[in-house]
Design an enzyme around this catalytic site. Structure first.
Site, short mmCIF file in Angstrom:
data_model
loop_
_atom_site.label_atom_id
_atom_site.label_comp_id
_atom_site.label_asym_id
_atom_site.label_seq_id
_atom_site.Cartn_x
_atom_site.Cartn_y
_atom_site.Cartn_z
N CYS B 248 0.99 -1.10 -0.18
CA CYS B 248 -0.21 0.25 0.07
C CYS B 248 0.29 1.29 0.10
CB CYS B 248 -1.24 -0.28 1.08
SG CYS B 248 -2.61 -1.24 1.19
N CYS B 422 14.53 10.01 -7.32
CA CYS B 422 13.20 9.44 -7.50
C CYS B 422 12.54 9.26 -5.91
CB CYS B 422 12.88 6.95 -7.49
SG CYS B 422 14.17 6.68 -6.54
#
Lengths: 99, 464
Positions: B248, B422
């Site tokens: 998640c 990132c």
């Protein structure tokens, strides 16, 4: 032969994020029945747009993918040998682990 | 600024302290309330008024006290549930593994409905980014163990049930001992190794397992190892590739989706515990929130060839204790940073800050997915998601070319640097590896990504 194919649990991402595909498939030359083995190879060629290894491993689906033929686990109908008929609904669903 | 900084840290510290004390006081209040409740119930029975002694209510056969009858009356009124169902429920014990998105609603309902004994196990602490889905927790518990928070919430709803707290991770070393104390196990975890471990443990102990999962907009639910039904391994004998196991925290999840599945887990647990209805065994519920569809499909029964619950299985408690579930699933329980490329191909976020300060010519390539980039990004960065890097290389080449052309008017004659960032510094390494192989020899990744930037350079930079 008209079939409804559905992808879920994230597998839809492999086919343009479309979950439901109404498709027409033809019986391969020389075959008496259209089986899941034929269908998997058809799906891989015609619907899977990226990372095919996320859908298949060898000649079957990769571990963690459930295949349902008319809302029933394909283990109960003979897996790759399951015969597919007109108007059947086949669901491919990736198992989830999140919570 | 210095003085303000000092003030705010003082305030934060005091807040933390007060919140902790508040938690302790609230815990104590609910304990005392429960105690008082029991005492007054006894005193009422012995009460003497105007010389008339109220007759003590004779112990009822079903074992429910007058207060229990009143508290659970709406369930007792259900003909299909009735006093027998409630009585069974009160005698049952349930262990919920994971007090997160699934465990939150499951625990709330299980506490409220009157499961006699409720165990909660989780090693994690409450974080702000849990709150949208882990509805059992309140802001006051941020930074505190989820188990403490969940137990306090359960006690505040129902102070009459027994609640066991396990602030620890479930491991092969403690699983048999903990699970053996409960009638029903609820898997509300979030990763493959835990799911295999819990299922195997349930098979060894002969416990039914109510298993739920949710990710993104999808949810799944089934009951394993019940009444001759399959176990998790019958369905998934081989673990999926790690790339197919999203978290998640990486892929996202709409809060209410695990909420729906967690509620259904509570429902299946209540049915098993009260021995009412038809459990979701040998069937699986698939929930597609986006298209508003719930489908219930028939799944295989127990496999006689299953390596754990099959006829010729040699799996036993000792083998369970020795089994390495992280290795089996190739899924680390604690996701650490990767080290894919050599140190000389990397720079720290602080070094990158110096590059910005010195106004060194460079291109900053952000390889996160575009919907991440829209949340927050560093200024003057170029977004090409890792998955599209190959197809969009020309954009990178022209950005570098532009910087080289700028240089004609400057004194410096070094080539522009290429820095790749990132979210956490893993994808950026893959990108640098790929770019260097193609000849972009100046490519370097920013270690730890934007999270490191926020931690080490700019604390006001949002993290997610």
């Amino acid at each position: 032969m008209q079939l409804t194919l559905e992808f879920g649990g994230g597998l839809e991402l492999l086919c343009d994020s479309e979950k439901i595909h109404k498709v027409n498939v033809d019986l391969p030359n020389g075959a008496d029945d259209f089986t899941m083995k034929h269908l998997l190879s058809w799906v891989r060629t015609n619907l899977i747009k990226e990372r095919p290894e996320m859908f298949m491993k060898g000649d079957t689906v990769r571990p963690g993918v459930l295949v349902l033929v008319n809302d029933c686990d394909w283990e109960l109908s003979g897996q790759l040998d399951t015969t597919i008929e007109e108007k059947d609904v086949i669901v491919f669903i990736s198992t989830l682990h999140g919570g | 600024m210095e003085a303000n900084g000092g003030d705010s840290s003082e305030i934060v510290r005091e807040l933390e302290e007060l919140k902790l004390r508040k938690t302790e006081i609230e815990d104590r209040i609910s304990t005392l309330e429960a105690k008082l409740h029991d005492t007054t119930a006894v005193e009422r029975c012995d009460a003497v008024s105007n010389g008339y002694s109220y007759p003590t209510v004779p112990a009822l056969e079903h074992g429910l006290s007058p207060d229990q009858i009143y508290r659970y009356s709406r369930q007792l009124l259900l003909p299909s549930f009735a006093i027998e169902g409630q009585s069974n429920l009160l005698k049952s014990s349930v262990l919920v593994i994971g007090a997160g998105g699934l465990g939150s609603p499951a625990l709330l309902y299980l506490a409220a409905c009157g499961v006699g004994r409720l165990g909660i196990i989780d090693h994690d602490v409450v974080e702000l980014n849990n709150m949208h889905r882990q509805i059992i927790h309140t802001e006051a518990f941020i930074g505190h163990p989820k188990v403490k928070s969940a137990a306090a919430a359960c006690r505040s709803i129902n102070s009459t049930i027994k609640i066991d707290e396990y602030v620890e991770a479930l491991r092969t070393s403690n699983a048999l001992e903990i699970l053996s104390q409960y009638d029903i196990i609820v898997d509300a975890t979030d990763n493959p190794p835990s799911r295999y471990m819990i299922s195997d443990c349930c098979v060894l102990l002969g416990k039914p397992l109510v298993s739920g999962a949710a990710l993104g907009m999808d949810g799944q639910l089934t009951v394993y190892n019940h009444n001759g039904g399959p176990c998790y391994r019958c369905l998934f004998p081989t673990p999926p590739p790690t790339t197919a196991c999203q978290r998640c925290s990486d892929s996202g999840v709409l809060g209410v989706v695990p909420g729906v599945i967690g509620c259904l887990q509570a429902l299946e647990t209540i049915k098993l515990a009260s021995m009412v209805g038809e459990p979701l065994s040998e069937r699986m519920l698939l929930f597609d929130a986006l298209s508003a569809r719930i489908r219930i499909v028939k799944i295989r029964g127990r496999s006689s060839l299953c390596t754990v619950c099959g006829d010729n299985s040699s799996f036993n408690k000792q083998k369970f204790k020795d089994f390495d579930y992280e290795d089996f699933t190739q899924f680390p329980l604690v996701a650490g940073p990767l080290n894919l490329i050599p140190a000389e191909s990397r720079i720290s976020s602080k070094e990158f800050k110096e590059i910005l300060q010195k106004k060194e010519r460079h291109v900053l390539l952000d390889v996160r997915p575009s919907h991440h980039y829209k949340i927050v990004s560093l200024p003057d960065s170029l977004n090409i998601p890792l998955a599209n890097l190959e197809a969009r290389l020309n954009e990178l080449t022209s950005a570098l070319k532009e910087k080289e052309d700028d240089h004609i008017n400057t004194v410096s004659c070094t080539n522009p640097g290429l820095y790749v960032v990132c979210r956490r510094g893993n994808d950026s390494q893959s990108a640098v590896q790929y770019l260097r192989d193609l000849g972009f020899s100046s490519a370097k990744d920013i270690i730890g990504g934007l999270e490191a930037w926020a931690a080490d350079v700019n604390p006001n930079f949002p993290t997610y």
